[in-house]
Design an enzyme around this catalytic site. Structure first.
Site, PDB file in Angstrom:
ATOM      1  N   ASN A  11       0.824  -1.227   0.000  1.00 11.59           N
ATOM      2  CA  ASN A  11       0.000   0.000   0.000  1.00 11.59           C
ATOM      3  C   ASN A  11       0.855   1.272   0.000  1.00 11.59           C
ATOM      4  O   ASN A  11       0.459   2.304   0.544  1.00 11.59           O
ATOM      5  CB  ASN A  11      -1.006   0.007   1.164  1.00 11.59           C
ATOM      6  CG  ASN A  11      -2.082   1.092   1.077  1.00 11.59           C
ATOM      7  OD1 ASN A  11      -2.571   1.564   2.095  1.00 11.59           O
ATOM      8  ND2 ASN A  11      -2.453   1.508  -0.117  1.00 11.59           N
ATOM      9  N   ARG A  14       1.687   0.618  -5.712  1.00  8.95           N
ATOM     10  CA  ARG A  14       0.676   0.437  -6.754  1.00  8.95           C
ATOM     11  C   ARG A  14      -0.722   0.873  -6.350  1.00  8.95           C
ATOM     12  O   ARG A  14      -1.392   1.595  -7.101  1.00  8.95           O
ATOM     13  CB  ARG A  14       0.648  -1.040  -7.198  1.00  8.95           C
ATOM     14  CG  ARG A  14       1.885  -1.466  -7.956  1.00  8.95           C
ATOM     15  CD  ARG A  14       1.977  -2.959  -8.069  1.00  8.95           C
ATOM     16  NE  ARG A  14       2.180  -3.570  -6.753  1.00  8.95           N
ATOM     17  CZ  ARG A  14       2.150  -4.858  -6.515  1.00  8.95           C
ATOM     18  NH1 ARG A  14       1.894  -5.695  -7.511  1.00  8.95           N
ATOM     19  NH2 ARG A  14       2.369  -5.321  -5.300  1.00  8.95           N
ATOM     20  N   SER A  15      -1.199   0.423  -5.166  1.00  9.02           N
ATOM     21  CA  SER A  15      -2.603   0.756  -4.837  1.00  9.02           C
ATOM     22  C   SER A  15      -2.815   2.243  -4.533  1.00  9.02           C
ATOM     23  O   SER A  15      -3.871   2.777  -4.902  1.00  9.02           O
ATOM     24  CB  SER A  15      -3.159  -0.154  -3.734  1.00  9.02           C
ATOM     25  OG  SER A  15      -2.453  -0.034  -2.529  1.00  9.02           O
TER      26      SER A  15
HETATM   27  P1  4NP Z   1       3.276  -2.192  -3.416  1.00 12.90           P
HETATM   28  O1  4NP Z   1       4.877  -2.358  -3.453  1.00 12.90           O
HETATM   29  O2  4NP Z   1       2.717  -3.535  -3.018  1.00 12.90           O
HETATM   30  O3  4NP Z   1       2.944  -1.811  -4.803  1.00 12.90           O
HETATM   31  O4  4NP Z   1       2.986  -1.109  -2.391  1.00 12.90           O
HETATM   32  C1  4NP Z   1       5.612  -2.891  -2.394  1.00 12.90           C
HETATM   33  C2  4NP Z   1       5.933  -2.088  -1.320  1.00 12.90           C
HETATM   34  C3  4NP Z   1       6.687  -2.599  -0.298  1.00 12.90           C
HETATM   35  C4  4NP Z   1       7.108  -3.910  -0.342  1.00 12.90           C
HETATM   36  C5  4NP Z   1       6.763  -4.716  -1.410  1.00 12.90           C
HETATM   37  C6  4NP Z   1       6.009  -4.200  -2.444  1.00 12.90           C
HETATM   38  N1  4NP Z   1       7.900  -4.424   0.718  1.00 12.90           N
HETATM   39  O5  4NP Z   1       8.369  -5.584   0.582  1.00 12.90           O
HETATM   40  O6  4NP Z   1       8.089  -3.755   1.737  1.00 12.90           O
END
Ligand code: 4NP
Length: 158
Positions: A11, A14-15
């Site tokens: 979060n 992408r979202s």
């Molecule tokens: P999101 O991206 O799912 O598009 O917000 C990510 C943000 C953080 C992490 C992975 C994906 N993480 O592993 O912390």
């Protein structure tokens, strides 16, 4: 008023971009919607979006700096008409989390875009900065398609 919750992993990339793009498109078209976003994970709860997400949105005239990450809850399945996953892992996690009596309809974001059913929005978190431009292109295509679909549904119901 139709309500949509976008869900990715953290979060913060992408979202929140999907939320910002849909808010902007709905405002542009004068369509009233409830929009929110959440993550399946809670590592970034309370944090603003990733600075690369903030930057790509800003380059496209959308301010997402006020958004704060939160984790999806079981109550969300009763609150929202649509819970929209950004990729297949998010969708699988949502199906596992969904209460039996949850009324929200689950979909993938790109299911809403004609010709892109079943496709995922790639996670730009680990990649190059250009990945965020690809994310923006995906979420804006979806935002346009969502507003189009919901406007048509509203017209048909009138
Ligand atoms: P999101 O991206 O799912 O598009 O917000 C990510 C943000 C953080 C992490 C992975 C994906 N993480 O592993 O912390």
């Amino acid at each position: 008023m139709p309500s949509l919750l976008f869900v990715c992993l953290g979060n913060i990339c992408r979202s929140p971009l999907a939320e910002g793009a849909l808010r902007a498109e709905a405002a542009r078209r004068g369509v009233a919607l409830v929009v929110d976003s959440a993550g399946t994970g809670n590592w970034h709860a309370g944090e603003p979006p990733d600075e690369r997400a903030v930057a790509v949105a800003a380059r496209n005239g959308v301010d997402i700096t006020a958004l704060r990450a939160r984790q999806v809850t079981r109550a969300d399945f009763a609150c929202f008409d649509h819970i929209v996953a950004l990729d297949h892992a998010n969708l699988k996690d949502l199906r596992r989390l969904a209460p039996e009596d949850g009324s929200a309809r689950l979909s993938l974001l790109l299911d809403w875009v004609p010709g892109r059913q079943g496709q995922a929005v790639a996670d730009p978190w680990f990649g190059e900065a250009e990945g965020f431009d690809a994310t923006w292109a995906d979420v804006t295509a979806a935002a346009r398609a969502i507003v189009e679909r919901l406007s048509k549904d509203a017209e048909a119901a009138r």
